[in-house]
Design an enzyme around this catalytic site. Structure first.
Site, short mmCIF file in Angstrom:
data_model
loop_
_atom_site.label_atom_id
_atom_site.label_comp_id
_atom_site.label_asym_id
_atom_site.label_seq_id
_atom_site.Cartn_x
_atom_site.Cartn_y
_atom_site.Cartn_z
CE LYS A 151 0.66 1.33 -15.42
NZ LYS A 151 1.45 2.50 -13.85
NE ARG A 177 -4.28 0.48 -18.09
CZ ARG A 177 -4.44 -0.67 -17.31
NH1 ARG A 177 -4.15 -0.39 -16.33
NH2 ARG A 177 -5.01 -1.37 -17.83
N GLY A 229 0.05 -0.59 -7.23
CA GLY A 229 -1.13 -0.52 -6.63
C GLY A 229 -0.68 1.06 -5.69
CB THR A 235 -5.62 2.47 -12.19
OG1 THR A 235 -4.12 1.96 -12.60
CG2 THR A 235 -6.09 1.50 -13.75
CD GLN A 270 -2.61 1.51 -22.62
OE1 GLN A 270 -2.57 0.65 -21.09
NE2 GLN A 270 -2.17 0.91 -23.03
CD GLU A 310 -1.44 -4.44 -14.50
OE1 GLU A 310 -2.42 -4.63 -14.88
OE2 GLU A 310 -1.12 -3.61 -13.72
CD GLN A 348 2.18 -1.45 -15.45
OE1 GLN A 348 1.36 -0.55 -15.01
NE2 GLN A 348 2.50 -1.75 -14.80
CG HIS A 364 30.26 -12.41 16.51
ND1 HIS A 364 31.49 -13.00 16.34
CD2 HIS A 364 29.90 -12.70 15.12
CE1 HIS A 364 32.03 -13.53 15.77
NE2 HIS A 364 31.06 -12.56 14.65
#
Length: 804
Positions: free
Chosen positions: A26, A76, A91, A95, A142, A227, A240, A763
């Site tokens: 990430k 995250r 997921g 986060t 962040q 995202e 992201q 078959h």
């Protein structure tokens, strides 16, 4: 950064795309966004070195947090095995949003670290073949954006596969409802056509997102899952961007008029797994030549390691399109028929004025003439046709053996390149076609007189099938193991195979069986796949399954004889009833059905014969591979199967090191082996045609498919992805994506068969009918909807599977 100095905290502005091992997927992705001048919230990364040390570097984290100015931040997870081209980990790890203060921040970092080995993350890594011991966790911190609206943007449509559509899911506020799926969201499909917008996004917002999506797909060279958040000032922030891992690969550009439609050919041979590069080249040549011999010209292309035929020209041809759907019934099956009907109704595939050229018309007429002669000859004298066929097969087997004087890689390569890929002898081809026609045509003649289940019964217990003969030979071997029964039941099949190859097993007749059938295997049409003679693990697994059959009446020989007797009785009763209602049709149908019982079992013989030259080609290539390995140009001898003949040639003649190329192709092959769903048909824009067809439902617990072998059975499901080690108890219902002849030994203990793909004359259903077990094919997502151990009822007449 100073070389040799441990780095525990790094500003996102210092991160580059190649730092995945240090900062995780990430953070590396965010660093790449920043370097492409995209707007990303400011932040820093706690590196994987800190994780590996095992103690949170609190002082460095607090200092970096203070440089951000404190306040709320998003924390995250950023694992090394995350946001990969084939594994998004969406997921799977934690986060934490809205973190404020140093104590809460340190706790959030620890929470992300702990999530690396959560149950869901561990299971996800196992499913994607990722080493559990090599992973490490970075953490991204962040500054929080306070969004007016947020959500996810996919730069290609993840449901249909279309690359010219973008999909947006959005919700007011933080957008956690979008990621978590906790509540309803607003959904938008951006296809370049302006329209009235409702919901939380305005047209201006969607324009921002469309422009960002175009940039990101261009930056990274593949469709992206993004995202994002839009703040109250209508500023777009990117949180992201990672590859969309679920998309099936895009068809290759052909340089021909668009759009184009590609239909998957591999399931005709009972395989949905990817083909090795060497096998792909061989198969493309074989299928193209086989179709050409039948007067059909189709370009075969590689999409995701699978064989797809470009049927666009046939769909747009006035003469071909009228019969295209019917022709697909025999080998391609109902799912392919449904998608082709949809394609033919699409105005973009409307017929063009172009017709066949004179040369092609002449070639087609010549083929048609040979076909008529060969088919009529086989129908008139089926016994003689069968004798000629097996004589031709024996000649092919003898011709396929390489000369004894091949000594060097250069000599072996020259031999491989000189010999033909296959033999399309009329003696082999037309009896097979005659048998298939004789089995297929009576259903139309007897419509209203006989139902599908009766037709299936008449085609059961078919003689002269080399695959059935192979299965029964293994059954006879199982019946004669005597005192070695417990050894074969209690020892893992892989260990038995290794001991057999070392000559350490008692003589149970396996050597003789492999002499006759060792050139076969699962996915046997792929030159790159080991034959049973090389790795008999699947044979020993099947042998153990046979030894679990304790009721003599359930033995496959008895089941086959009962199916044959039932078929003969059904044929007599059916023709007698039909004569009373439709005497002329009854006479024709009766003749064809009797010829079907004499010829339709030969269907497997053509493929069986073609495996002889494949076996010898593979043997020579592996010997070349061993020489290249000794020279340091490959890591192991079977790496040669991940090259093309041209690439082998430059290695042999010019000493080119091919190890890096092989490693990259093996990685792609491993990724594609994990794919459980392969589109039946694709358009050139990536559309999976089946996803745009109207949905049908069989009701609660009922899965609709196509009946392929009559009968009704209830039993526990056994979902099998790999027949090499499959444990099938007597009475189990075998559930698989598809089957080829290498799977058929499992049929001898199964009570019924359910597959996701197939055609009635393919078959798997053919062998199921001949053993008298019910079969339902073309059940979408059967291997995911049904789980091992569930009680299911298979109704081969109605074409439904009920999950209890």
């Amino acid at each position: 950064m100073q070389l040799g100095v441990a780095v525990y905290v790094l500003a996102l502005s210092e991160v580059t795309a190649d730092m995945g091992d240090l900062v995780g997927g990430k953070a590396a992705g965010l660093g790449a966004l920043i370097r492409h001048d995209e707007r990303v919230p400011d932040g820093f990364c706690v590196t994987t070195e800190a994780y590996r040390r095992g103690v949170v570097p609190a002082a460095e984290i607090i200092a970096a947090y203070q440089r951000l100015g404190g306040g709320p931040v998003a924390v995250r997870s950023s694992a090394t095995a995350e946001d990969l081209p084939d594994a998004s980990f969406a997921g799977q790890q934690d986060t934490v949003l809205g973190v404020t203060g140093t104590a809460e921040l340190i706790a959030a970092v620890e929470k992300c670290w702990e999530s690396l080995h959560s149950d869901r993350a561990t299971v996800y890594r196992d499913a994607h073949g990722i080493d559990q011991h090599g992973v490490a966790m970075g953490v991204v911190v962040q500054r929080m954006v306070t969004p007016a609206v947020a959500g996810v943007l996919c730069t290609a449509n993840p449901l249909t596969g279309r690359r010219d559509e973008m999909v947006v899911d959005a919700a007011p506020g933080l957008g956690t409802a979008v990621v978590d799926g906790a509540s309803a969201v607003d959904h938008y499909v951006l296809d370049g056509v302006a329209g009235d917008q409702t919901g939380c996004l305005t047209s201006a917002h969607l324009d921002l997102l469309r422009a960002a999506g175009e940039r990101l797909a261009g930056h990274f060279g593949c469709p992206q899952d993004v995202e994002w958040a839009i703040d109250p000032d209508d500023v777009l922030w990117l949180l992201q961007s990672r590859p969309i891992t679920s998309l099936f690969p895009l068809p290759p550009a052909t340089g021909k008029p668009l759009p184009r439609v590609f239909v998957e050919f591999g399931h005709v041979q009972g395989m949905l797994r990817p083909v090795t590069p060497m096998g792909m080249a061989t198969l493309r040549a074989q299928i193209t030549a086989m179709l050409a011999a039948l007067g059909v010209r189709v370009e075969i292309v590689d999409i995701g390691g699978r064989l797809y035929g470009d049927l666009t020209d046939l769909a747009r041809s006035r003469s071909s399109r009228r019969r295209l759907v019917k022709l697909m019934a025999v080998d391609f099956g109902p799912r392919a028929q449904a998608v082709m009907q949809h394609v033919l109704a699409d105005p973009r595939f409307a017929p063009t004025g172009a017709g066949r050229g004179a040369a092609r018309q002449a070639a087609s007429l010549r083929t048609a003439g040979r076909a008529v002669v060969g088919i009529v000859r086989a129908l008139a004298r089926p016994d003689a046709a069968r004798i000629r066929m097996f004589a031709a097969i024996e000649q092919l087997r003898a011709r396929s053996v390489a000369p004894d004087d091949l000594r060097t890689a250069v000599e072996r390569l020259r031999h491989v390149e000189a010999r033909g890929d296959t033999d399309h002898s009329d003696a082999i081809m037309w009896p097979i076609v005659a048998g298939m026609l004789a089995a297929a045509l009576p259903a139309a003649l007897l419509k209203g007189v006989a139902g599908p289940d009766e037709m299936h019964a008449v085609l059961g217990g078919m003689p002269h099938n080399v695959t059935i003969e192979m299965d029964l030979a293994l059954w006879r071997l199982a019946q004669g193991v005597g005192a070695h029964r417990h050894l074969l039941l209690d020892t893992p099949p892989g260990e038995l195979a290794s001991r057999h190859l070392r000559g350490e097993l008692p003589d149970i007749g396996m050597a003789g069986f492999l002499d006759a059938y060792g050139h076969r295997g699962v996915a046997e049409v792929d030159l790159g796949v080991p034959r049973w003679a090389e790795d008999p693990t699947p044979v020993f697994a099947a042998l153990a399954n046979y030894l679990r059959v304790t009721d003599p009446e359930q033995g496959p020989d008895q089941r086959f004889h009962r199916a044959a007797a039932t078929a003969e009785t059904a044929l007599r009763e059916l023709t007698a009833r039909a004569r009373r209602r439709r005497p002329v049709r009854a006479m024709i149908a009766g003749f064809l059905l009797r010829r079907a019982r004499a010829l339709a079992g030969l269907r497997e013989a053509g493929k069986f014969a073609g495996l002889y030259p494949l076996r010898e080609t593979r043997r020579q290539l592996l010997l070349i591979g061993a020489e290249l390995t000794d020279a340091g140009l490959l890591d192991q001898h079977d790496d040669i199967m991940f090259l093309t003949l041209d690439e082998v040639r430059v290695a042999v003649h010019q000493g080119v090191d091919q190890r890096e190329l092989v490693a990259s192709r093996r990685a792609v092959h491993r990724r594609e082996l994990r794919r459980r769903s392969v589109p039946v048909a694709l358009l050139s824009d990536g559309t999976d045609v089946e996803t745009v067809l109207p949905r049908t439902s069989g009701g609660d617990g009922t899965l609709a498919g196509v009946g392929a072998s009559a009968g009704r059975v209830t039993g526990p499901a056994r979902v099998v992805h790999d027949p090499a080690t499959a444990h099938v108890e007597p009475g189990d219902v075998l559930v698989a994506a598809t089957t080829d002849p290498g799977w058929t030994p499992l049929f001898l203990t199964a009570a019924a068969l359910v597959t996701e793909t197939g055609a009635i004359m393919a078959h798997g259903p053919t062998v199921a009918r001949e053993y008298g077990i019910p079969a339902v094919i073309c059940v979408p997502d059967a291997t995911r909807t049904i789980t091992t151990g569930q009680l299911v009822t298979v109704d081969g007449g109605a074409g439904v599977v009920t999950v209890h």
